[in-house]
Design an enzyme around this catalytic site. Structure first.
Site, PDB file in Angstrom:
ATOM      1  N   HIS A 150      61.853  90.888 -46.353  1.00  0.00           N
ATOM      2  CA  HIS A 150      62.106  90.524 -47.513  1.00  0.00           C
ATOM      3  C   HIS A 150      60.923  89.160 -47.312  1.00  0.00           C
ATOM      4  O   HIS A 150      61.444  87.657 -46.856  1.00  0.00           O
ATOM      5  CB  HIS A 150      63.338  90.304 -47.829  1.00  0.00           C
ATOM      6  CG  HIS A 150      63.772  89.653 -49.483  1.00  0.00           C
ATOM      7  ND1 HIS A 150      64.477  89.777 -49.589  1.00  0.00           N
ATOM      8  CD2 HIS A 150      62.662  90.117 -50.374  1.00  0.00           C
ATOM      9  CE1 HIS A 150      64.082  88.980 -50.939  1.00  0.00           C
ATOM     10  NE2 HIS A 150      62.936  89.836 -51.122  1.00  0.00           N
ATOM     11  N   GLU A 204      63.518  86.958 -45.187  1.00  0.00           N
ATOM     12  CA  GLU A 204      64.388  86.903 -44.604  1.00  0.00           C
ATOM     13  C   GLU A 204      63.848  88.298 -43.336  1.00  0.00           C
ATOM     14  O   GLU A 204      63.864  89.433 -44.270  1.00  0.00           O
ATOM     15  CB  GLU A 204      64.974  87.413 -45.754  1.00  0.00           C
ATOM     16  CG  GLU A 204      65.789  86.696 -46.508  1.00  0.00           C
ATOM     17  CD  GLU A 204      66.301  86.732 -47.979  1.00  0.00           C
ATOM     18  OE1 GLU A 204      67.986  85.932 -48.169  1.00  0.00           O
ATOM     19  OE2 GLU A 204      66.051  87.589 -48.707  1.00  0.00           O
TER      20      GLU A 204
END
Length: 535
Positions: A140, A152
């Site tokens: 992410h 992430e």
């Protein structure tokens, strides 16, 4: 595993941002979009942008040529077969993503890693129908990708550790920090961001202060880059409110994440923020219009003049010894007489530096008259902003005295340049805010909730304390990671704020995290992790 080639599926803003940093890192990037011509358009737009940056000296001609050479548009999904990693950056729709991943498995090799850039969907759910869920993970990024140096990495319930490691290394290779997070609603950043906006909305909903005042306190006093209402206008209410609702419902109505009816109303009324010219603020050509009046009335008292205010003496009470010392030193520096009696004189302004309670309850606890009492927030930097809270019954003369007292620094600096009284008051007003009674000050409530939520994320094992701090600083632009911030301000102080608010309101959203409670009680850093208990 060495990643030499990646494929980007979806060439919108996020997809092309990922493509840019990968190409700049020397990785061959295959660009595919199901919409005809979209990949070519994304490539062309990126090329134009990079050429402009090169003209400004941000890139050399050699770097530009190398980056563009690494970008390859493909017209058929089958052409990504040899990619080492596929990164999906398409619409946030679980059914569509699951269908795409099943299709990808029929094209790529069994060694290819399949990554999703989802910001809110379960990685486990996306991988559930795959034949090889162990090679599926979340990856992410944040917009704009080249500037937001955080990624992430989210393993699903079946993801192999080697998959996670490859993606973490890939993030580093592309110049970003990879932080590993559990596959939970909001992961780290969107999860940690729930406290800032929801608590600010609750405060404005209680009529404590206007959204402009809350923005000013949190920006100037607490050090946030943007006020919460400025931020929601920038993000868009149509984006921020659904995320609030999504995380609230995914956590089965956990009170910490409770949204507010105001943003739902604004969404319904299409007051979406900058993109439409009106949200909490009004915008012209995407620029906020200053000086407008709030559409939400603050009940805070207003003082129209800070000159000609006589202060007889000030009686000081404080929960923390260092707060009292700082206040007394400030008062003496401004020539104010300190009332040192055990109980304040009838004509003394009572100034209380308190945490997690309203002025009425603080006055009762200190056994002083609420009618002569004003509370002050010592959690924030007084050199940048001062927040004052009279009680419901504080006499106007004492409110005026307190306001004048904490506008003195600005007044002195401004009068040296022969400013008018109105100019003095205008400058002082930017430094000093009067709010209505609140169970805890604006900054205390918001900052304590941010720190408490960070502690709860750590307690749930979603990420390490260090990764939580790094993700929040880089992903949200907060002045500090929440857990380190708690250490800086003092865990006992944050615990005191939350404990009192929880006791006074009975609202479980304010219950202190056990992670915070235990470390504050032991007097150790909030970064301290549980001792390994294995024998």
């Amino acid at each position: 595993m060495t990643v030499n080639t990646i494929a980007i599926i979806g060439t919108g803003i996020m997809g092309m941002g990922i493509a840019q940093i990968a190409a700049q890192a020397g990785i061959t990037v295959l660009l595919f979009d199901a919409k005809a011509g979209a990949a070519e358009q994304g490539h062309q737009s990126l090329q134009v942008m990079l050429e402009k940056l090169t003209a400004k000296g941000k890139f050399t001609d050699t770097q530009l040529a190398s980056t563009l050479q690494n970008l390859v548009v493909v017209s058929e999904l089958a052409e990504i077969k040899q990619a080492d990693v596929v990164i999906e950056a398409i619409i946030e729709d679980l059914a569509i993503k699951k269908q795409l991943f099943k299709q990808l498995e029929t094209i790529v090799t069994t060694d290819t890693i399949l990554a999703t850039n989802t910001s809110s969907l379960s990685v486990t759910a996306i991988a559930a129908d795959c034949n090889y869920p162990e090679r599926v993970a979340g990856f992410h990024f944040f917009n704009p990708v080249p500037l937001m140096k955080i990624v992430e990495v989210i393993p699903g319930i079946s993801t192999h550790s080697a998959t996670t490691q490859v993606l973490n290394d890939l993030a580093i290779g592309m110049g970003h920090l990879g932080v590993v997070a559990k596959d939970t609603p909001g992961f780290i950043v969107n999860h940690a961001g729930r406290a800032y906006g929801t608590e600010s909305l609750k405060i404005v909903g209680e009529g404590v202060a206007s959204f402009e005042e809350i923005d000013r306190i949190l920006r100037d006093g607490a050090g946030f880059r943007m006020g919460p209402f400025e931020l929601m206008d920038l993000t868009g209410i149509d984006v921020s409110h659904p995320v609030m609702e999504s995380i609230y419902h995914q956590y089965y109505q956990e009170p910490r994440y409770r949204p507010h009816p105001l943003t739902h109303q604004m969404l319904t009324g299409k007051k979406l923020g900058r993109k439409v010219g009106e949200g909490f603020y009004h915008y012209t050509e995407n620029k906020k219009q200053d000086g407008q009046k709030s559409t939400i009335n603050s009940i805070a008292p207003h003082v129209t003049s800070i000159s000609e205010t006589t202060i007889t003496s000030v009686w000081v009470g404080a929960d923390m010894a260092d707060d009292k010392t700082q206040l007394v030193d400030y008062l003496k520096a401004h020539g104010v007489t300190i009332d040192t009696n055990e109980q304040p004189a009838a004509d003394s302004l009572v100034l209380l530096a308190t945490y997690g309670e309203d002025t009425t309850n603080a006055a009762i606890r200190y056994q002083v008259d609420p009618a002569q009492t004003v509370a002050i927030d010592m959690l924030t930097d007084l050199s940048k902003h001062r927040t004052l809270m009279p009680s419901m019954v504080t006499q106007t003369k004492f409110v005026a005295q307190a306001y004048a007292l904490f506008a003195k620094a600005s007044e002195h600096q401004t009068t040296e340049s022969h400013a008018t009284e109105s100019q003095v008051e205008k400058q002082a007003g930017t430094m000093t805010t009067l709010i209505g009674e609140s169970t805890g000050f604006v900054a205390q409530r918001v900052v304590a909730m941010v720190i408490n939520l960070g502690c709860d994320i750590a307690m749930q094992g979603i990420a390490t304390p260090e990764d939580i701090d790094n993700a929040v600083k880089l992903g949200l632009g907060y002045p500090s990671g929440p857990i380190t911030w708690g250490d800086k301000l003092g865990a006992q102080r944050i615990l005191l704020i939350l404990t009192r608010i929880y006791k006074l309101t009975g609202d479980p959203r304010y219950r202190p995290s056990p992670w915070l409670q235990r470390r504050a009680t032991l007097g150790i850093s909030l970064l301290t992790q549980q001792t390994n208990c294995s024998l």
